[in-house]
Design a protein around this motif. Structure first.
Motif, PDB file in Angstrom:
ATOM      1  N   THR A  66      -3.566   5.506  11.040  1.00 31.69           N
ATOM      2  CA  THR A  66      -4.345   4.619  10.157  1.00 31.69           C
ATOM      3  C   THR A  66      -3.810   3.186  10.116  1.00 31.69           C
ATOM      4  OG1 THR A  66      -3.032   5.252   8.211  1.00 31.69           O
ATOM      5  CG2 THR A  66      -5.077   6.494   8.628  1.00 31.69           C
ATOM      6  N   HIS A  67      -2.508   2.992  10.328  1.00 36.30           N
ATOM      7  CA  HIS A  67      -1.916   1.646  10.406  1.00 36.30           C
ATOM      8  C   HIS A  67      -0.447   1.775  10.811  1.00 36.30           C
ATOM      9  CE1 HIS A  67      -0.912   2.939   6.370  1.00 36.30           C
ATOM     10  NE2 HIS A  67      -0.130   1.898   6.135  1.00 36.30           N
ATOM     11  N   TRP A  68       0.212   0.686  11.130  1.00 37.39           N
ATOM     12  CA  TRP A  68       1.511   0.749  11.816  1.00 37.39           C
ATOM     13  C   TRP A  68       2.696   1.145  10.948  1.00 37.39           C
ATOM     14  CZ3 TRP A  68       5.760  -2.318  10.521  1.00 37.39           C
ATOM     15  CH2 TRP A  68       5.514  -3.398   9.663  1.00 37.39           C
ATOM     16  N   HIS A  69       2.584   1.132   9.622  1.00 40.91           N
ATOM     17  CA  HIS A  69       3.748   1.333   8.749  1.00 40.91           C
ATOM     18  C   HIS A  69       4.513   2.625   9.078  1.00 40.91           C
ATOM     19  CE1 HIS A  69       1.789  -1.477   5.536  1.00 40.91           C
ATOM     20  NE2 HIS A  69       2.255  -2.128   6.584  1.00 40.91           N
ATOM     21  N   TRP A  70       5.848   2.548   8.917  1.00 39.88           N
ATOM     22  CA  TRP A  70       6.749   3.601   9.403  1.00 39.88           C
ATOM     23  C   TRP A  70       6.377   4.997   8.938  1.00 39.88           C
ATOM     24  CZ3 TRP A  70      10.388   6.938   7.022  1.00 39.88           C
ATOM     25  CH2 TRP A  70      10.404   6.881   5.623  1.00 39.88           C
ATOM     26  N   ASP A  71       5.950   5.095   7.663  1.00 45.31           N
ATOM     27  CA  ASP A  71       5.709   6.424   7.097  1.00 45.31           C
ATOM     28  C   ASP A  71       4.518   7.125   7.751  1.00 45.31           C
ATOM     29  OD1 ASP A  71       4.623   4.142   5.692  1.00 45.31           O
ATOM     30  OD2 ASP A  71       3.880   5.465   4.116  1.00 45.31           O
ATOM     31  N   HIS A  72       3.663   6.361   8.437  1.00 39.32           N
ATOM     32  CA  HIS A  72       2.485   6.932   9.098  1.00 39.32           C
ATOM     33  C   HIS A  72       2.686   7.132  10.600  1.00 39.32           C
ATOM     34  CE1 HIS A  72      -0.082   6.131   5.482  1.00 39.32           C
ATOM     35  NE2 HIS A  72       0.927   5.297   5.260  1.00 39.32           N
ATOM     36  N   THR A  73       3.754   6.542  11.147  1.00 46.23           N
ATOM     37  CA  THR A  73       3.865   6.485  12.616  1.00 46.23           C
ATOM     38  C   THR A  73       5.160   7.017  13.236  1.00 46.23           C
ATOM     39  OG1 THR A  73       4.731   4.228  12.429  1.00 46.23           O
ATOM     40  CG2 THR A  73       2.363   4.470  12.768  1.00 46.23           C
ATOM     41  N   PRO A 163      -7.239  -4.744   2.497  1.00 46.10           N
ATOM     42  CA  PRO A 163      -6.251  -5.403   1.631  1.00 46.10           C
ATOM     43  C   PRO A 163      -4.799  -5.044   1.975  1.00 46.10           C
ATOM     44  CG  PRO A 163      -8.009  -4.437   0.304  1.00 46.10           C
ATOM     45  CD  PRO A 163      -8.263  -4.031   1.728  1.00 46.10           C
ATOM     46  N   HIS A 164      -4.544  -3.815   2.423  1.00 45.19           N
ATOM     47  CA  HIS A 164      -3.165  -3.351   2.627  1.00 45.19           C
ATOM     48  C   HIS A 164      -2.511  -3.878   3.901  1.00 45.19           C
ATOM     49  CE1 HIS A 164       0.258  -0.672   2.193  1.00 45.19           C
ATOM     50  NE2 HIS A 164       0.049  -0.181   3.399  1.00 45.19           N
ATOM     51  N   SER A 165      -3.274  -3.895   4.992  1.00 45.85           N
ATOM     52  CA  SER A 165      -2.720  -4.386   6.260  1.00 45.85           C
ATOM     53  C   SER A 165      -3.856  -4.806   7.184  1.00 45.85           C
ATOM     54  CB  SER A 165      -1.849  -3.329   6.941  1.00 45.85           C
ATOM     55  OG  SER A 165      -2.658  -2.253   7.373  1.00 45.85           O
ATOM     56  N   GLY A 182      -6.239   6.040   4.714  1.00 49.92           N
ATOM     57  CA  GLY A 182      -4.816   5.705   4.824  1.00 49.92           C
ATOM     58  C   GLY A 182      -4.405   4.929   3.579  1.00 49.92           C
ATOM     59  N   ASP A 183      -3.717   3.800   3.771  1.00 48.06           N
ATOM     60  CA  ASP A 183      -3.332   2.970   2.619  1.00 48.06           C
ATOM     61  C   ASP A 183      -4.242   1.753   2.469  1.00 48.06           C
ATOM     62  OD1 ASP A 183      -1.206   4.706   2.658  1.00 48.06           O
ATOM     63  OD2 ASP A 183       0.293   3.220   3.234  1.00 48.06           O
ATOM     64  N   ALA A 184      -5.351   1.735   3.227  1.00 45.71           N
ATOM     65  CA  ALA A 184      -6.191   0.526   3.315  1.00 45.71           C
ATOM     66  C   ALA A 184      -6.559  -0.054   1.954  1.00 45.71           C
ATOM     67  CB  ALA A 184      -7.466   0.837   4.100  1.00 45.71           C
TER      68      ALA A 184
HETATM   69 ZN   LIG Z   1       1.181   1.403   4.452  1.00 44.03          ZN
END
Ligand SMILES: [Zn+2]
Length: 241
Positions: A66-73, A163-165, A182-184
């Motif tokens: 969903t996006h690059w942040h560490w907790d997702h990837t 808004p998030h990334s 995701g965190d969007a």
């Molecule tokens: Zn995030």
């Protein structure tokens, strides 16, 4: 934490706060299955897969990021099947893959504003040995949108500047009226000090109104209805005015 069922075709592993593990989604097609997000480590992936095994659900053929942040990837290197990410996400992952994880490297990134305090803290909780951190880009990269036929059910991947990334990807499952964000929907901790950008939030709310769904699955909390999700976001927008 046990796998939870949204419908016969959709499941999720709930988030965990202490180490910032996000929700991991699972969509079961007749032919292929697809996971949403790779989690924050091999251990997180193992936990997810053992829950899938317990319910006789086959391991995913695809994992969408969903996006690059560490907790997702950071679990990407240990997932089954192919990984899929938007180009913006993949470009960022290629950069993060070059990061080193000594105390000094991490401290330097905090000071330079490349990383943020919450991630720094939670990475140290998840990894007692940071030599184990391995970051890789996705196997399949797309721009704009991508539709995947899983057999009897489809996934629509939509790249949005949320808004998030700036690299957010939403996953819509029309047949099940379910949307994974995701965190969007969250504030921007990297570029905006944990605040919402008013314009981005406004266009995200407009997009949420346009997409047809009943169930809204987000990264770090329990799923909501469409009404609950939009009401929350509108309240946040009001506070910015
Ligand atoms: Zn995030």
């Amino acid at each position: 934490m046990k796998l939870k069922k949204i419908s016969d075709r959709i499941y999720y592993l709930p988030n965990e706060e202490e180490n910032d593990r996000p929700v991991l989604g699972y969509i079961k097609g007749d032919k292929y299955s697809l996971a949403i997000d790779a989690g924050n480590s091999s251990k997180h992936v193992e936990k997810f897969y053992s829950e899938l095994n317990n319910l006789d659900l086959k391991l995913p053929d695809y994992t969408v990021i969903t996006h690059w942040h560490w907790d997702h990837t950071f679990g990407m290197h240990s997932v089954e099947g192919k990984t899929i990410a938007g180009k913006t996400t993949n470009d960022k992952l290629k950069e993060v893959a070059t990061w080193q994880w000594s105390d000094e490297d991490m401290k330097n990134r905090l000071e330079a504003g490349e990383d943020i305090e919450m991630c720094d803290r939670c990475i140290k909780v998840e990894y007692s040995n940071r030599q184990e951190i391995k970051v890789i880009p996705a196997d399949i990269e797309f721009n704009g949108s991508l539709k995947i036929d899983l057999g009897g059910i489809h996934c629509e991947l939509i790249q949005v500047e949320a808004p998030h990334s700036e690299d957010s990807v939403l996953i819509c499952v029309p047949e099940e009226k379910t949307l994974f964000v995701g965190d969007a929907n969250c504030e921007d901790f990297y570029n905006n000090n944990g605040n919402y950008d008013k314009d981005k939030l406004e266009s995200f709310i407009a997009l949420m109104r346009k997409i047809h769904f009943d169930t809204y699955v987000w990264g770090h909390d329990e799923p909501q209805t469409k009404d609950e999700a939009i009401t929350y976001l509108v309240d946040q927008l009001e506070m910015l005015k």
